[in-house]
Design an enzyme around this catalytic site. Structure first.
Site, short mmCIF file in Angstrom:
data_model
loop_
_atom_site.label_atom_id
_atom_site.label_comp_id
_atom_site.label_asym_id
_atom_site.label_seq_id
_atom_site.Cartn_x
_atom_site.Cartn_y
_atom_site.Cartn_z
CG ASP A 254 -63.29 14.79 78.36
OD1 ASP A 254 -63.08 15.49 77.36
OD2 ASP A 254 -64.20 15.02 79.18
CG HIS A 344 -71.78 14.54 83.48
ND1 HIS A 344 -72.15 14.54 82.15
CD2 HIS A 344 -71.06 13.39 83.66
CE1 HIS A 344 -71.67 13.46 81.56
NE2 HIS A 344 -71.02 12.74 82.45
CG HIS A 355 -67.44 24.02 80.04
ND1 HIS A 355 -67.20 23.70 81.35
CD2 HIS A 355 -67.35 22.85 79.37
CE1 HIS A 355 -66.98 22.39 81.46
NE2 HIS A 355 -67.05 21.87 80.26
CD GLU A 378 -69.82 16.49 77.88
OE1 GLU A 378 -69.02 15.89 78.60
OE2 GLU A 378 -69.70 17.67 77.56
CE1 TYR A 382 -68.22 9.09 83.72
CE2 TYR A 382 -70.48 9.83 84.12
CZ TYR A 382 -69.31 9.89 83.37
OH TYR A 382 -69.23 10.73 82.30
N1 GLY Z 1 -63.86 18.19 78.88
C1 GLY Z 1 -64.78 18.97 79.57
C2 GLY Z 1 -66.15 18.57 79.28
O1 GLY Z 1 -66.38 17.55 78.68
O2 GLY Z 1 -67.06 19.27 79.60
MN MN Z 2 -67.68 18.49 77.22
MN MN Z 3 -64.99 16.58 77.44
#
Ligand code: GLY
Ligand code: MN
Ligand code: MN
Length: 440
Positions: A254, A344, A355, A378, A382
Site C-alpha cells: 500500500d 475497514h 485521507h 479499496e 484479512y
Molecule cells: N494508505 C492509507 C489508506 O489506504 O487509507
Molecule cells: Mn486508502
Molecule cells: Mn492505501
C-alpha cells in the site's frame, strides 16, 4: 499550473465579510535538533502556494487594501545559509501576491487588527493546540475591549464548511496533478511486482518502489509505504517493512506518491513466488469482484455509502461461497458478520491529504458523488493470526486492492489503472521477471 490567486478570490467571495486565519503546519523534532521533513499545511498551501514553516495567511475580503496578508519569517542571511531560502517580506508580496506582509513575530500585535468589526472567523481547530489557544486568546482579548468600542467576531466557522468543500471538488489542474501522482506510483508498483523474489526483505521491495517514485519526480511517498508479506499483510497499518518474503506468501503493498502536495494511494497484493496458490486465488477473486461491484457505484448521483455497500455485499457473498460464513447474505450483512475479515471502510476522499477533507454526510445523509470528487475504492479480506474461525488454508492471507477513482459526468475514471490487478495480468508481469532473471 495552479492559479492560487483565483482560488483565493473564489474563497473570499464565499466568506463574505468574514476573515480566514490559516497557520502553517508546525515543525516536528525527529531526534535532538533534527526535524522531520517539513510538509506544509494543505489549507494554507491550497490558497497561497506558500510552503515555508512559521507562517500565517490571513484573508480579509472586507479590508479596503489588505485582502491577503502573509506573516512570514524575514530574510536572514545566516539562517538561510544553514537552513535554506526564505521568501521574506518582499517575496511574500512579490512572489506570492500578498497585499501586506509582516514578520511572523509580529503576529500577536498585528493580526487582531484585521479581526476588528468582523463577524466571523474561519479557522480549522486542528492538531496544533498551541495555535488554537492563540486564536482563542486574540478573540478573548478583543471581547474584553468591547466597552472601548471594539467589535469582536462572534462566530467561529470551521474551514470544513467552505474551504474543504472547495477542496473536495477537484479542478482540471488538480486532476492533472493527481493523475501524475497516480502514474508515478503505478510505475513504482509495477517495478515492485516485477522485481520481488522469495528471500528478499520487505524493505528491498520498498526501496525499488520508492526509488521509481522519487526518480519519476514525486516529492516522496504520500504516506508511509506499507510493504507486508505473509501475516504482515493482514496488519492494516503495518510499517516495519523488515521481514523476509517467503515463497508461497502473498505480499501486500500500500504505497502512493506525492506530487506538488497531491497524493495517490494504491494497494496491490501479489504472490511472492509469482503464482497464486489455489486458496489465495479464491480469496483474491472475491476481493476483485468486490472492487468491481464498488466501482460500479462510482457515478454522479450515487451516494458515498453505496460504494461501501456494494463492496460489503460482494464480500459477504464471497465469504459464504468460500464457506467462511454461513447463513443468508442479508442477515450476515445486518449482523456485520464480515467484520472479522473486512474491518475497514471501502473508500475515503483523496486529494492534498491522503485521507482528504470533505464531510461524508450532509444533513445526516451520506452525500451524493459529484463530478470532480476523487475517492479510493479499496476492499480487502484479512485472515490474520487470530482468525481461527476460517479454514486453515486461508490463514495468513491478507488482500487489499486499492485504486484512486475520479467521478466524471457519466461515471468514473480510474487514475491508477496502470498497475495490473487481474490474476493473469499479475502472473504475466511476474513471469517476465523470472525470464529476465534466467537470461544469461
Ligand atoms: N494508505 C492509507 C489508506 O489506504 O487509507
Ligand atoms: Mn486508502
Ligand atoms: Mn492505501
Amino acid at each position: 499550473m495552479i492559479d492560487f490567486a483565483a482560488r483565493r478570490w473564489a474563497y473570499m467571495e464565499r466568506i463574505g465579510d468574514g476573515v480566514a486565519i490559516l497557520p502553517a503546519a508546525p515543525t516536528f523534532i525527529k531526534t535532538a535538533d533534527q526535524e522531520h521533513q517539513y510538509r506544509p499545511d494543505s489549507d494554507l498551501y491550497y490558497l497561497t502556494g506558500f510552503a515555508e514553516p512559521e507562517a500565517v495567511a490571513v484573508l480579509a475580503p472586507h479590508h479596503p487594501d489588505h485582502k491577503f496578508i502573509l506573516f512570514v519569517r524575514p530574510r536572514d542571511k545566516t539562517m538561510e545559509t544553514w537552513n535554506g531560502r526564505r521568501a521574506g517580506l518582499e517575496g511574500a508580496r512579490q512572489r506570492y501576491g500578498a497585499d501586506a506582509a509582516y514578520p511572523i513575530d509580529q503576529l500577536d500585535a498585528v493580526l487582531p487588527q484585521y479581526l476588528e468589526g468582523v463577524s466571523a472567523v474561519h479557522y480549522h481547530f486542528g492538531h496544533d493546540k498551541v495555535f488554537n489557544d492563540r486564536v482563542h486568546g486574540w478573540l478573548a482579548a478583543m471581547q474584553r475591549k468591547v466597552r472601548n468600542g471594539i467589535t469582536a467576531p462572534h462566530i467561529m466557522v470551521d474551514t470544513q464548511v467552505i474551504l474543504h468543500e472547495m477542496r473536495l471538488r477537484k479542478s482540471p489542474d488538480e486532476v492533472a496533478l493527481m493523475r501524475r501522482a497516480a502514474e508515478i506510483a503505478a510505475a513504482g508498483h509495477r517495478k515492485a511486482m516485477s522485481t520481488t523474489e522469495p528471500g528478499q526483505r520487505e524493505y528491498e521491495v520498498q526501496a525499488e518502489l520508492e526509488y521509481v517514485m522519487r526518480k519519476g519526480g514525486a516529492m516522496g511517498p504520500s504516506y508511509g509505504s506499507i510493504v507486508g508479506g505473509g501475516f504482515n499483510a493482514t496488519i492494516l497499518h503495518y510499517h516495519e517493512n523488515s521481514d523476509i518474503l517467503n515463497d508461497g506468501d502473498l505480499l501486500l503493498i500500500d504505497a502512493g506518491a506525492e506530487v506538488e502536495y497531491y497524493a495517490s494511494d494504491i494497494t496491490r497484493t501479489f504472490p511472492v513466488s509469482g503464482t497464486f496458490t489455489a486458496a489465495q486465488r479464491e480469496v483474491y477473486e472475491v476481493v476483485l469482484w468486490a472492487q468491481e461491484a464498488a466501482l460500479g457505484q462510482c457515478q454522479p448521483g450515487k451516494r458515498f455509502c453505496d460504494v461501501h455497500g456494494a463492496a460489503v455485499r460482494t464480500i459477504v457473498e464471497g465469504l459464504v461461497h468460500l464457506g467462511v460464513l454461513k447463513g443468508h447474505v442479508d442477515d450476515l450483512i445486518a449482523q456485520e458478520a464480515y467484520k472479522p475479515y473486512y474491518m475497514h471502510k471501502t473508500s475515503h476522499w483523496l486529494g492534498m491529504d491522503v485521507h482528504d477533507v470533505g464531510v461524508y454526510k450532509v444533513g445526516g445523509e451520506w452525500r451524493e458523488l459529484e463530478p470532480g470528487m476523487v475517492l479510493t475504492v479499496e476492499p480487502g479480506l484479512y485472515f490474520g493470526e487470530d482468525t481461527d474461525s476460517a479454514a486453515a488454508r486461508y490463514r495468513g492471507i491478507g488482500i487489499r486492492i486499492e485504486d484512486d477513482v475520479l467521478i466524471t459526468h457519466d461515471g468514473y475514471d480510474v487514475l491508477t489503472k496502470d498497475v495490473p490487478k487481474a490474476i493473469d495480468e499479475i502472473e504475466g508481469l511476474m513471469r517476465k521477471r523470472s525470464a529476465a532473471a534466467a537470461m544469461p
